[in-house]
Design a protein around this motif. Structure first.
Motif, mmCIF file in Angstrom:
data_model
loop_
_atom_site.group_PDB
_atom_site.id
_atom_site.type_symbol
_atom_site.label_atom_id
_atom_site.label_comp_id
_atom_site.label_asym_id
_atom_site.label_seq_id
_atom_site.Cartn_x
_atom_site.Cartn_y
_atom_site.Cartn_z
ATOM 1 N N GLY A 1 0.775 -1.222 -0.139
ATOM 2 C CA GLY A 1 0.122 0.278 0.045
ATOM 3 C C GLY A 1 0.834 1.147 0.054
ATOM 4 N N VAL A 2 2.144 1.131 -0.218
ATOM 5 C CA VAL A 2 2.993 2.275 -0.199
ATOM 6 C C VAL A 2 3.893 2.254 -1.380
ATOM 7 C CG1 VAL A 2 4.913 3.341 1.016
ATOM 8 C CG2 VAL A 2 3.157 2.222 2.436
ATOM 9 N N TYR A 3 4.753 1.199 -1.380
ATOM 10 C CA TYR A 3 5.711 0.893 -2.609
ATOM 11 C C TYR A 3 5.156 0.091 -3.754
ATOM 12 C CZ TYR A 3 8.573 2.749 1.021
ATOM 13 O OH TYR A 3 9.137 3.351 2.088
ATOM 14 N N GLU A 4 3.801 -0.211 -3.769
ATOM 15 C CA GLU A 4 2.973 -1.104 -4.652
ATOM 16 C C GLU A 4 3.701 -2.462 -4.985
ATOM 17 O OE1 GLU A 4 1.738 1.423 -8.135
ATOM 18 O OE2 GLU A 4 2.065 3.207 -6.665
ATOM 19 N N ARG A 5 4.972 -2.438 -5.404
ATOM 20 C CA ARG A 5 5.533 -3.917 -5.733
ATOM 21 C C ARG A 5 6.574 -3.991 -4.859
ATOM 22 N NH1 ARG A 5 5.871 -5.495 -11.863
ATOM 23 N NH2 ARG A 5 3.795 -5.895 -12.384
ATOM 24 N N VAL A 6 6.686 -4.899 -3.992
ATOM 25 C CA VAL A 6 7.603 -4.999 -2.819
ATOM 26 C C VAL A 6 8.198 -6.491 -2.832
ATOM 27 C CG1 VAL A 6 6.670 -3.018 -1.554
ATOM 28 C CG2 VAL A 6 5.962 -5.438 -0.862
ATOM 29 N N GLY B 1 0.837 -18.882 -2.440
ATOM 30 C CA GLY B 1 0.367 -17.406 -2.672
ATOM 31 C C GLY B 1 -0.956 -17.291 -2.948
ATOM 32 N N GLY B 2 -1.227 -16.105 -3.365
ATOM 33 C CA GLY B 2 -2.728 -15.842 -3.924
ATOM 34 C C GLY B 2 -3.042 -14.212 -3.606
ATOM 35 N N THR B 3 -4.637 -14.188 -4.166
ATOM 36 C CA THR B 3 -4.895 -12.931 -4.002
ATOM 37 C C THR B 3 -5.362 -12.574 -2.484
ATOM 38 O OG1 THR B 3 -5.905 -13.097 -6.184
ATOM 39 C CG2 THR B 3 -6.824 -11.218 -4.768
ATOM 40 N N ARG B 4 -5.082 -11.366 -1.954
ATOM 41 C CA ARG B 4 -5.244 -11.011 -0.522
ATOM 42 C C ARG B 4 -6.555 -10.277 -0.387
ATOM 43 N NH1 ARG B 4 -0.886 -14.173 -0.118
ATOM 44 N NH2 ARG B 4 0.943 -13.035 -0.710
ATOM 45 N N VAL B 5 -7.443 -10.316 0.824
ATOM 46 C CA VAL B 5 -8.410 -9.600 1.084
ATOM 47 C C VAL B 5 -7.865 -7.940 1.224
ATOM 48 C CG1 VAL B 5 -10.336 -9.297 2.871
ATOM 49 C CG2 VAL B 5 -9.266 -11.434 2.308
ATOM 50 N N HIS B 6 -8.579 -7.119 0.782
ATOM 51 C CA HIS B 6 -8.207 -5.582 1.020
ATOM 52 C C HIS B 6 -9.195 -4.892 1.443
ATOM 53 C CE1 HIS B 6 -9.862 -5.171 -2.971
ATOM 54 N NE2 HIS B 6 -10.044 -3.797 -2.840
ATOM 55 N N ASN B 7 -10.507 -5.495 1.494
ATOM 56 C CA ASN B 7 -11.375 -4.737 2.459
ATOM 57 C C ASN B 7 -11.290 -5.133 3.607
ATOM 58 O OD1 ASN B 7 -14.201 -5.281 3.535
ATOM 59 N ND2 ASN B 7 -14.768 -4.041 1.444
ATOM 60 N N LYS B 8 -11.645 -4.165 4.735
ATOM 61 C CA LYS B 8 -11.193 -4.311 6.135
ATOM 62 C C LYS B 8 -12.494 -5.348 6.710
ATOM 63 C CE LYS B 8 -10.633 -2.130 10.418
ATOM 64 N NZ LYS B 8 -10.208 -0.691 11.204
ATOM 65 N N PHE C 1 -5.069 -7.965 16.185
ATOM 66 C CA PHE C 1 -4.297 -7.532 14.787
ATOM 67 C C PHE C 1 -4.775 -6.281 14.549
ATOM 68 C CE2 PHE C 1 -4.737 -12.212 14.527
ATOM 69 C CZ PHE C 1 -3.681 -12.559 13.768
ATOM 70 N N GLU C 2 -5.311 -5.487 15.637
ATOM 71 C CA GLU C 2 -5.565 -3.964 15.735
ATOM 72 C C GLU C 2 -4.738 -3.180 14.870
ATOM 73 O OE1 GLU C 2 -5.502 -1.074 18.669
ATOM 74 O OE2 GLU C 2 -6.077 -0.186 16.917
ATOM 75 N N SER C 3 -3.136 -3.178 14.984
ATOM 76 C CA SER C 3 -2.603 -2.026 14.267
ATOM 77 C C SER C 3 -2.143 -2.626 12.780
ATOM 78 C CB SER C 3 -1.281 -1.901 14.874
ATOM 79 O OG SER C 3 -0.296 -2.980 14.545
ATOM 80 N N HIS C 4 -2.520 -3.969 12.527
ATOM 81 C CA HIS C 4 -2.357 -4.366 11.139
ATOM 82 C C HIS C 4 -3.861 -3.756 10.346
ATOM 83 C CE1 HIS C 4 -1.655 -6.682 7.409
ATOM 84 N NE2 HIS C 4 -2.790 -7.242 7.701
ATOM 85 N N PHE D 1 -6.893 2.901 5.321
ATOM 86 C CA PHE D 1 -6.427 4.049 4.803
ATOM 87 C C PHE D 1 -6.198 3.891 3.244
ATOM 88 C CE2 PHE D 1 -4.516 4.327 9.185
ATOM 89 C CZ PHE D 1 -5.339 5.158 9.751
ATOM 90 N N GLY D 2 -7.046 3.165 2.824
ATOM 91 C CA GLY D 2 -6.873 3.017 0.913
ATOM 92 C C GLY D 2 -5.893 1.721 0.681
ATOM 93 N N MET D 3 -6.176 0.763 1.447
ATOM 94 C CA MET D 3 -5.293 -0.407 0.906
ATOM 95 C C MET D 3 -5.556 -0.566 -0.624
ATOM 96 S SD MET D 3 -2.776 -1.730 2.500
ATOM 97 C CE MET D 3 -2.734 -3.487 1.979
ATOM 98 N N PRO D 4 -4.794 -0.882 -1.308
ATOM 99 C CA PRO D 4 -5.191 -1.250 -2.864
ATOM 100 C C PRO D 4 -5.374 -2.872 -2.889
ATOM 101 C CG PRO D 4 -2.817 -1.240 -2.502
ATOM 102 C CD PRO D 4 -3.099 -0.815 -1.138
ATOM 103 N N PRO D 5 -6.011 -3.475 -3.954
ATOM 104 C CA PRO D 5 -5.984 -4.596 -4.234
ATOM 105 C C PRO D 5 -4.628 -5.203 -4.354
ATOM 106 C CG PRO D 5 -7.349 -3.604 -5.723
ATOM 107 C CD PRO D 5 -6.534 -2.689 -4.852
ATOM 108 N N HIS D 6 -4.408 -6.329 -3.718
ATOM 109 C CA HIS D 6 -3.109 -6.996 -3.907
ATOM 110 C C HIS D 6 -2.901 -8.331 -3.656
ATOM 111 C CE1 HIS D 6 -4.035 -6.326 0.506
ATOM 112 N NE2 HIS D 6 -2.893 -7.236 0.773
#
Ligand code: ATP
Ligand code: MN
Length: 439
Positions: A206-211, A366-373, A390-393, A399-404
């Motif tokens: 959600g910051v550097y897009e590809r990490v 691997g796989g597609t992650r959930v990005h909806n809180k 998991f509160e801090s995660h 704050f706008g997590m992209p699909p990832h």
């Protein structure tokens, strides 16, 4: 009496001593892998980090002083100053005629393990003497390939706009549930060694897009198998604005390019391991099977019953590996077998997840992650995990997590396969297992 290093410095590594240097004086340094004393003629195989060269001492050709001084044993640490000469029969077509020699350190007459390459000592004995064992030509080949893998992975990922990240290995709370964690004391509190970079790499997508990150993870599994370690070195990749299909494509291209680089730059190592005809550049795209297809095949072809929703047993994987020998994907696992952060398929029984297999062995998950809180919180509850932990995660997901989507690949598992090794402990410099904490 040992010699001092003094002003002597290597002018070359063995690999750099080529026919272009014939007639020139060089200084080499390393260890005596093997030697022969034929009375008036002595040969030494001097090995350094890249390979070896033959040192030839003929009475009358080298000075008497040098000839007499050279009384070496296996793995003596020596430096040699001498002239490069061509000699067809020597390895690499070159020999060194020494004008001076330094014996920097000696060894006991009998080494605990064979270092000549003639026999291979038993693994536990070798691991007990790992600092010595790693110098063997076989280990030089294995870890030369490992170095190439790491270099090539970075080359590929940097060329594809990935950012290298580093995330904490000491964590305050259990990251995923499932795998056992190692507790440690963090001042007066309990903390844990991380089992994966999962949550951090997701946040940073959600910051550097590809990490990506290449780092150790710790698994307190008491499994004594030939493919499990307690400390593992993992390549973690996470891609934003992407789903599983992007990861599948990216991962197979990475594997293809890395094998190509290994063949281009480590062919001698592959040959030493007798893998030059086995570790070949795989065709892409890799074959893709669904979990349903795989359990169907296992049931029908091998007569091993796996109920829908069960994990695939080692026994079943072994059979599968006889049928599917190369790299292949197993897609769309039951959601019940996958961690909370994996996204459900349209049919909620299934998940957008995959394993990459090499024959019978799992290389990555691997796989597609959930990005909806909201969905992520629900998924935690389904897995019986406490969202409060998991509160801090979870806050990041406000704050706008992209699909990832992403993947984790165990480096040692891959290296075991590439080098044709039988036991994963051979693919790690200092393996950690339930039974081994030293060296
Ligand atoms: P397995 O089912 O084989 O025990 P896993 O599914 O628990 O592995 P993941 O959590 O998916 O493992 O970890 C990602 C990758 O890290 C795996 O695909 C594998 O290559 C590697 N890996 C995981 N656990 C270990 C281990 N204990 N020792 C060596 N490599 C491991
Ligand atoms: Mn897995």
């Amino acid at each position: 009496m040992l010699d001092e290093l003094g002003e002597w410095r290597k002018t070359h590594y063995t690999k750099d001593v080529s026919s272009e240097l014939i007639g020139q004086e060089v200084i080499l340094g390393g260890w005596v892998r093997n030697y022969r004393d034929l009375g008036g003629l002595k040969f030494i195989n001097l090995q350094d980090k890249y390979g070896e060269r033959q040192i030839t001492l003929k009475k009358g050709v080298v000075s008497n002083e040098v000839f007499e001084k050279i009384k070496v044993g296996y793995q003596y640490c020596i430096m040699v100053k001498g002239k490069v000469k061509d000699f067809k029969k020597a390895p690499g077509g070159i020999e060194i005629i020494p004008s001076d020699v330094k014996i920097l350190n000696k060894t006991p007459e009998k080494l605990p393990i064979d270092m000549t390459g003639e026999t291979i000592s038993e693994l536990d004995l070798r691991l007990n003497n790992r600092g010595l064992d790693l110098r063997s030509l076989k280990n030089q080949a294995i870890f030369g390939i490992r170095g190439e893998i790491l270099r090539s992975i970075r080359k590929f990922l940097f060329a594809n706009d990935f950012t290298e990240i580093t995330t904490p290995k000491i964590i305050g709370t259990a990251t995923e549930g499932g795998t056992e964690l190692f507790p440690i004391m963090y001042f007066d509190r309990e903390a844990f060694l991380t089992q994966s970079a999962q949550l951090y790499k997701e946040q940073l997508s959600g910051v550097y897009e590809r990490v990506f990150e290449i780092s150790p993870c710790f698994r307190a599994e008491k499994s004594r198998t030939k493919r499990h370690l307690c400390e593992i070195f993992v390549l973690d990749i996470e891609m934003a604005f992407a789903d599983m299909s992007d990861v599948l494509k990216n991962l197979e291209e990475l594997i293809h390019d890395v094998i190509k680089d290994i063949r281009a730059n480590q062919m001698d190592a592959l040959k030493l391991l007798k893998m030059e005809n086995k570790t070949i550049v795989p065709e892409i795209p890799f074959p893709r099977y669904s979990y349903d297809e795989i359990i169907d095949l296992i049931n029908k072809k091998f007569g091993i019953t796996i109920e829908w929703g069960e994990d695939i047993s080692t026994e079943a994987y072994r059979e599968l590996g006889k049928e599917l020998t190369g790299y292949y994907y197993i897609l769309n696992w039951p959601m019940s077998l996958k961690p909370f952060y994996i996204k459900q398929s349209k049919d909620p029984k299934y998940s957008e997840s995959f394993d990459l297999q090499m024959g019978w062995l799992e290389l990555t998950s691997g796989g597609t992650r959930v990005h909806n809180k909201k969905q992520l919180m629900a998924a935690l509850e389904v897995k019986g995990l406490n969202p409060a932990v998991f509160e801090s995660h979870l806050r990041t997901f406000d704050f706008g997590m992209p699909p990832h989507a992403g993947v984790g690949l165990g480096i040692a598992r891959w290296l075991t396969f590439i080098c044709g090794l039988d036991d994963i402990r051979d693919a790690v410099m200092y393996p950690r297992t339930p039974d081994r904490l030293t060296p």
